[in-house]
Design a protein around this motif. Structure first.
Motif, short mmCIF file in Angstrom:
data_model
loop_
_atom_site.label_atom_id
_atom_site.label_comp_id
_atom_site.label_asym_id
_atom_site.label_seq_id
_atom_site.Cartn_x
_atom_site.Cartn_y
_atom_site.Cartn_z
N MET A 7 0.84 -1.18 0.00
CA MET A 7 0.00 0.00 0.00
C MET A 7 0.88 1.24 0.00
O MET A 7 1.81 1.36 0.78
N THR A 8 0.57 2.16 -0.87
CA THR A 8 1.32 3.41 -0.94
C THR A 8 0.52 4.49 -0.24
O THR A 8 -0.67 4.64 -0.47
N THR A 9 1.19 5.24 0.59
CA THR A 9 0.53 6.36 1.25
C THR A 9 1.18 7.65 0.80
O THR A 9 2.38 7.69 0.54
N THR A 10 0.37 8.63 0.69
CA THR A 10 0.91 9.95 0.36
C THR A 10 0.51 10.91 1.46
O THR A 10 -0.53 10.76 2.08
N THR A 11 1.35 11.86 1.67
CA THR A 11 1.03 12.86 2.68
C THR A 11 0.83 14.19 1.98
O THR A 11 1.48 14.48 0.97
N SER A 12 -0.07 14.96 2.50
CA SER A 12 -0.27 16.28 1.93
C SER A 12 0.85 17.19 2.43
O SER A 12 1.37 17.00 3.52
N PRO A 13 1.23 18.15 1.60
CA PRO A 13 2.29 19.05 2.04
C PRO A 13 1.86 19.80 3.30
O PRO A 13 0.71 20.19 3.44
N ARG A 14 2.79 19.96 4.20
CA ARG A 14 2.52 20.67 5.45
C ARG A 14 2.37 22.16 5.16
O ARG A 14 3.13 22.74 4.41
N THR A 15 1.34 22.75 5.75
CA THR A 15 1.12 24.18 5.58
C THR A 15 2.23 24.93 6.29
O THR A 15 2.48 24.72 7.47
N PRO A 16 2.93 25.79 5.57
CA PRO A 16 4.01 26.56 6.20
C PRO A 16 3.44 27.50 7.26
O PRO A 16 2.41 28.14 7.04
N ALA A 17 4.07 27.53 8.38
CA ALA A 17 3.58 28.33 9.51
C ALA A 17 3.94 29.80 9.34
O ALA A 17 4.95 30.16 8.73
N LEU A 18 3.08 30.64 9.90
CA LEU A 18 3.40 32.06 10.01
C LEU A 18 4.50 32.21 11.06
O LEU A 18 4.42 31.62 12.13
N GLN A 19 5.50 32.97 10.75
CA GLN A 19 6.61 33.20 11.67
C GLN A 19 6.61 34.66 12.08
O GLN A 19 6.55 35.55 11.22
N PRO A 20 6.70 34.95 13.39
CA PRO A 20 6.75 36.36 13.81
C PRO A 20 8.06 37.00 13.36
O PRO A 20 9.11 36.35 13.34
N LEU A 21 7.99 38.26 13.01
CA LEU A 21 9.19 39.03 12.66
C LEU A 21 9.81 39.56 13.94
O LEU A 21 9.11 39.80 14.93
N THR A 22 11.10 39.78 13.92
CA THR A 22 11.79 40.24 15.13
C THR A 22 12.20 41.70 15.07
O THR A 22 12.86 42.18 15.97
N GLY A 23 11.78 42.41 14.03
CA GLY A 23 12.17 43.81 13.89
C GLY A 23 11.33 44.74 14.74
O GLY A 23 10.51 44.30 15.56
N PRO A 24 11.48 46.03 14.54
CA PRO A 24 10.77 47.02 15.35
C PRO A 24 9.28 47.14 15.03
O PRO A 24 8.52 47.70 15.80
N VAL A 25 8.85 46.60 13.88
CA VAL A 25 7.46 46.67 13.47
C VAL A 25 6.83 45.30 13.67
O VAL A 25 7.38 44.30 13.22
N PRO A 26 5.67 45.21 14.36
CA PRO A 26 5.02 43.91 14.51
C PRO A 26 4.69 43.32 13.14
O PRO A 26 4.21 44.03 12.25
N GLY A 27 4.96 42.04 12.98
CA GLY A 27 4.67 41.43 11.70
C GLY A 27 4.85 39.93 11.71
O GLY A 27 5.37 39.35 12.68
N TYR A 28 4.40 39.33 10.63
CA TYR A 28 4.52 37.90 10.42
C TYR A 28 4.96 37.66 8.99
O TYR A 28 4.63 38.45 8.09
N ALA A 29 5.67 36.57 8.77
CA ALA A 29 6.08 36.19 7.43
C ALA A 29 5.83 34.70 7.24
O ALA A 29 5.77 33.94 8.21
N GLN A 30 5.68 34.32 5.99
CA GLN A 30 5.39 32.94 5.65
C GLN A 30 5.96 32.66 4.27
O GLN A 30 5.75 33.43 3.34
N THR A 31 6.71 31.58 4.16
CA THR A 31 7.24 31.15 2.87
C THR A 31 6.31 30.09 2.30
O THR A 31 6.02 29.10 2.96
N LEU A 32 5.83 30.35 1.10
CA LEU A 32 4.83 29.49 0.48
C LEU A 32 5.35 28.89 -0.81
O LEU A 32 5.99 29.59 -1.61
N PRO A 33 5.05 27.61 -1.07
CA PRO A 33 5.42 27.04 -2.37
C PRO A 33 4.56 27.67 -3.46
O PRO A 33 3.43 28.10 -3.20
N LEU A 34 5.08 27.73 -4.65
CA LEU A 34 4.35 28.36 -5.75
C LEU A 34 3.33 27.38 -6.35
O LEU A 34 3.43 26.96 -7.50
N TYR A 35 2.36 27.02 -5.53
CA TYR A 35 1.22 26.20 -5.93
C TYR A 35 -0.03 27.05 -5.82
O TYR A 35 -0.12 27.93 -4.94
N THR A 36 -1.04 26.78 -6.62
CA THR A 36 -2.28 27.54 -6.52
C THR A 36 -2.91 27.40 -5.14
O THR A 36 -3.56 28.34 -4.67
#
Length: 152
Positions: A1-30
């Motif tokens: 039996m072959t199993t496939t896993t769905s890609p893990r959703t990339p998490a929002l990461q807090p920014l550490t600069g002086p401005v509150p913010g979040y960043a997220q790296t996303l694969p170029l999929y629709t």
């Protein structure tokens, strides 16, 4: 039996600069466009800026969709889609900065959409709710940045 896993959703990461913010790296999929929308909703709720959700989601959807459509084809490996980086920042209450960086390096130009065409309205979609926006080329691609204000 072959199993496939769905890609893990990339998490929002807090920014550490002086401005509150979040960043997220996303694969170029629709499917990353929907992930980006959810990230906007979560982030704006944390900042108490739910009233800005529709406009920010519209801009982020357009920018991530453009990255998927235009940056993915220039990625060197066919089985590696490439990535874009979504950043959301809140420099002051009622103001949100959005940026999407991608590896395309294409020159963005505002086009007059052809009646009935399915594309060609991207920058007009960004321009409508944004108080200002810009495209910044880099050695590795480009970043499209927009500022949205609650009072605009």
């Amino acid at each position: 039996m072959t199993t496939t896993t769905s890609p893990r959703t990339p998490a929002l990461q807090p920014l550490t600069g002086p401005v509150p913010g979040y960043a997220q790296t996303l694969p170029l999929y629709t499917s990353s466009v929907a992930v980006a929308r959810m990230s906007v909703c979560t982030t704006l709720a944390c900042w108490g800026l739910e009233s800005m959700t529709d406009d920010v989601v519209l801009v982020v959807s357009e920018l991530v969709t453009n990255a998927v459509q235009h940056a993915r084809p220039v990625c060197p490996q066919p089985d590696e889609p490439g990535r874009c980086r979504l950043t959301l920042e809140c420099p002051e209450q009622g103001t949100v900065w959005v940026s999407v960086a991608d590896p395309s390096g294409r020159r963005i130009a505002r086009r007059k959409p052809v009646e009935g065409a399915e594309s060609g309205r991207g920058l007009a979609v960004v321009d409508a709710p944004a108080s200002r926006w810009l495209v910044q080329p880099s050695r590795t691609g480009e970043t499209v940045w927009a500022e949205l204000r609650a009072d605009a």
